[in-house]
Design a protein around this motif. Structure first.
Motif, short mmCIF file in Angstrom:
data_model
loop_
_atom_site.label_atom_id
_atom_site.label_comp_id
_atom_site.label_asym_id
_atom_site.label_seq_id
_atom_site.Cartn_x
_atom_site.Cartn_y
_atom_site.Cartn_z
N THR A 24 38.50 21.51 58.31
CA THR A 24 37.07 21.97 58.90
C THR A 24 36.47 20.61 59.90
N SER A 25 37.59 19.77 60.23
CA SER A 25 37.22 18.70 60.79
C SER A 25 38.29 18.05 61.22
N ILE A 64 41.62 16.28 62.50
CA ILE A 64 43.14 16.79 62.79
C ILE A 64 43.16 18.22 62.23
N ARG A 91 34.78 21.98 52.54
CA ARG A 91 33.60 22.12 52.05
C ARG A 91 32.60 22.55 52.92
N ASN A 92 32.74 22.16 54.15
CA ASN A 92 31.66 22.76 55.22
C ASN A 92 32.44 23.63 56.29
N ASN A 143 46.00 18.44 53.83
CA ASN A 143 45.68 17.53 54.77
C ASN A 143 44.18 16.92 54.59
N TYR A 172 42.41 3.35 49.87
CA TYR A 172 43.13 4.41 50.75
C TYR A 172 44.49 4.12 50.70
N VAL A 230 43.68 8.28 64.76
CA VAL A 230 43.51 9.40 65.45
C VAL A 230 41.85 9.42 65.48
N THR A 254 38.87 10.85 65.05
CA THR A 254 38.15 11.81 64.16
C THR A 254 36.81 11.17 63.43
N1 LIG Z 1 42.20 10.15 61.83
C1 LIG Z 1 43.14 9.07 61.51
O1 LIG Z 1 43.39 8.11 62.25
C2 LIG Z 1 44.07 9.28 60.24
C3 LIG Z 1 45.14 8.49 60.09
C4 LIG Z 1 46.13 8.67 59.06
C5 LIG Z 1 45.87 9.46 58.29
N2 LIG Z 1 44.79 10.45 58.34
C6 LIG Z 1 44.75 11.45 57.40
O2 LIG Z 1 44.42 12.66 57.90
C7 LIG Z 1 43.78 13.56 57.23
C8 LIG Z 1 42.57 14.15 58.11
O3 LIG Z 1 41.68 13.22 58.49
P1 LIG Z 1 40.82 13.09 59.62
O4 LIG Z 1 41.00 11.91 60.45
O5 LIG Z 1 41.07 14.67 60.41
O6 LIG Z 1 39.56 13.27 59.01
P2 LIG Z 1 38.33 13.96 59.04
O7 LIG Z 1 37.86 14.60 60.36
O8 LIG Z 1 36.99 13.33 58.10
O9 LIG Z 1 38.55 15.35 58.20
C9 LIG Z 1 38.83 15.30 56.99
C10 LIG Z 1 39.06 16.85 56.20
O10 LIG Z 1 39.33 16.65 54.65
C11 LIG Z 1 38.44 17.58 54.32
N3 LIG Z 1 37.84 17.05 52.98
C12 LIG Z 1 37.38 15.88 52.50
N4 LIG Z 1 37.05 15.77 51.45
C13 LIG Z 1 37.22 16.97 51.07
C14 LIG Z 1 36.93 17.69 49.57
N5 LIG Z 1 36.50 16.93 48.66
N6 LIG Z 1 37.16 19.07 49.38
C15 LIG Z 1 37.49 19.70 50.64
N7 LIG Z 1 37.91 19.09 51.70
C16 LIG Z 1 37.64 17.94 51.95
C17 LIG Z 1 36.87 17.78 55.40
O11 LIG Z 1 36.26 18.85 55.07
P3 LIG Z 1 34.77 18.83 54.56
O12 LIG Z 1 34.29 17.75 54.76
O13 LIG Z 1 34.47 20.03 55.06
O14 LIG Z 1 34.85 18.99 53.03
C18 LIG Z 1 37.90 17.66 56.64
O15 LIG Z 1 38.23 18.95 56.72
C19 LIG Z 1 43.31 12.78 55.87
O16 LIG Z 1 44.14 12.99 54.74
C20 LIG Z 1 43.43 11.31 56.64
O17 LIG Z 1 43.51 10.33 55.21
C21 LIG Z 1 44.01 10.37 59.53
#
Ligand SMILES: NC(=O)c1ccc[n+]([C@@H]2O[C@H](COP(=O)([O-])OP(=O)(O)OC[C@H]3O[C@@H](n4cnc5c(N)ncnc54)[C@H](OP(=O)(O)O)[C@@H]3O)[C@@H](O)[C@H]2O)c1
Length: 235
Positions: free
Chosen positions: A10-11, A13, A33-34, A75, A138, A171, A173
């Motif tokens: 939903t957000s 990546i 969730r959203n 994810n 983390y 990334v 986000t």
């Molecule tokens: N961005 C980076 O630089 C980076 C680097 C390394 C790894 N990652 C990993 O990549 C993944 C995606 O991260 P992102 O950067 O795209 O972050 P993001 O934009 O905050 O997205 C996080 C996603 O996880 C979902 N989520 C979080 N808590 C949840 C819950 N309790 N139940 C259901 N869904 C939940 C959120 O959905 P809702 O809020 O709608 O529930 C959203 O879809 C994560 O595992 C993160 O650790 C990211």
């Protein structure tokens, strides 16, 4: 038509992956969730769920037929930085619950939904190559995801399921928008999605990017601990 379930779509990546898989003709189930962000995307069906709640996870996915997914992409994740002067046990638990414990709830409900010969992908992080300051929660959660992916890979081979661990660098986000430090080689979600889909298409065990960051981290990890500490404590 191929079918993918992206948990955490939903957000950031995951949202980009949902859009890109739908554009490529896949049937996409997008969970989070959203779900307002995914409701109007053609080819995407939204599933509202908080994955830290075992009962919600059971209800959200119970109507999915067994063996109906080609690809399951776990994810979802969160990040909170900790201050060791005032260690916040609740924040630690929140991160571990979301990034690790909730994966157990998802696997319990979803492994039977994945077809034999299918693919499972877990989003970890490049952070596993080196301990970072303030990343006690983390980093520990993603180190556990690394081990989890390795074990699953061994056990799911009997069903012909391949397991990929995704290790993104930085990334842009909502997750990283809160970071106050410099993020070298920051990528867009579109670039990350391209790398991930390319790696999954090839059934790679590890999908780590960008390469420059991954190699820098691997080289740093080879330095004596005292050198690593001096460099990393400045962050
Ligand atoms: N961005 C980076 O630089 C980076 C680097 C390394 C790894 N990652 C990993 O990549 C993944 C995606 O991260 P992102 O950067 O795209 O972050 P993001 O934009 O905050 O997205 C996080 C996603 O996880 C979902 N989520 C979080 N808590 C949840 C819950 N309790 N139940 C259901 N869904 C939940 C959120 O959905 P809702 O809020 O709608 O529930 C959203 O879809 C994560 O595992 C993160 O650790 C990211």
């Amino acid at each position: 038509m191929k079918r993918v379930l992206i948990v955490g779509a939903t957000s950031g990546i995951g949202l980009q992956l949902a859009q890109d898989y739908a554009a490529a003709g896949w049937q996409v189930l997008a969970a989070g969730r959203n779900t307002t962000t995914v409701r109007d995307i053609a080819g995407v069906s939204a599933i509202s769920v908080d994955i830290t709640d075992a009962q919600q996870v059971q209800q959200a996915f119970s109507s999915l037929p067994d063996y109906s997914l080609d690809l399951l992409l776990l994810n979802a994740g969160t990040c909170e930085y900790l201050d060791t002067n005032q260690f916040d046990g609740d924040a630690f638990a929140h991160v571990i619950n979301t990034n690790l414990v909730a994966l157990g709830y998802c696997l319990q409900q979803l492994l039977t939904k994945l077809m034999d010969g299918g693919q499972l992908a877990l989003t970890g992080s490049a952070v596993v190559h080196l301990p970072f300051p303030r990343a006690e929660a983390y980093g520990a959660s993603k180190a556990a995801v690394h081990y989890l992916a390795g074990s699953l890979r061994l056990d799911l081979a009997a069903r012909g399921i391949t397991v990929s661990e995704i290790q993104p660098g930085f990334v842009a986000t909502p997750l990283t928008a809160r970071n106050l430090f410099d993020m070298p080689w920051l990528m867009t979600p579109a670039q990350a999605s391209q790398r991930i889909r390319h790696g999954l298409q090839r059934r790679r065990a590890t999908i780590a990017f960008p390469r420059r960051l991954i190699w820098s981290l691997k080289l740093l990890a080879l330095l004596p601990l005292s050198w690593q500490q001096r460099l990393l404590q400045r962050m």
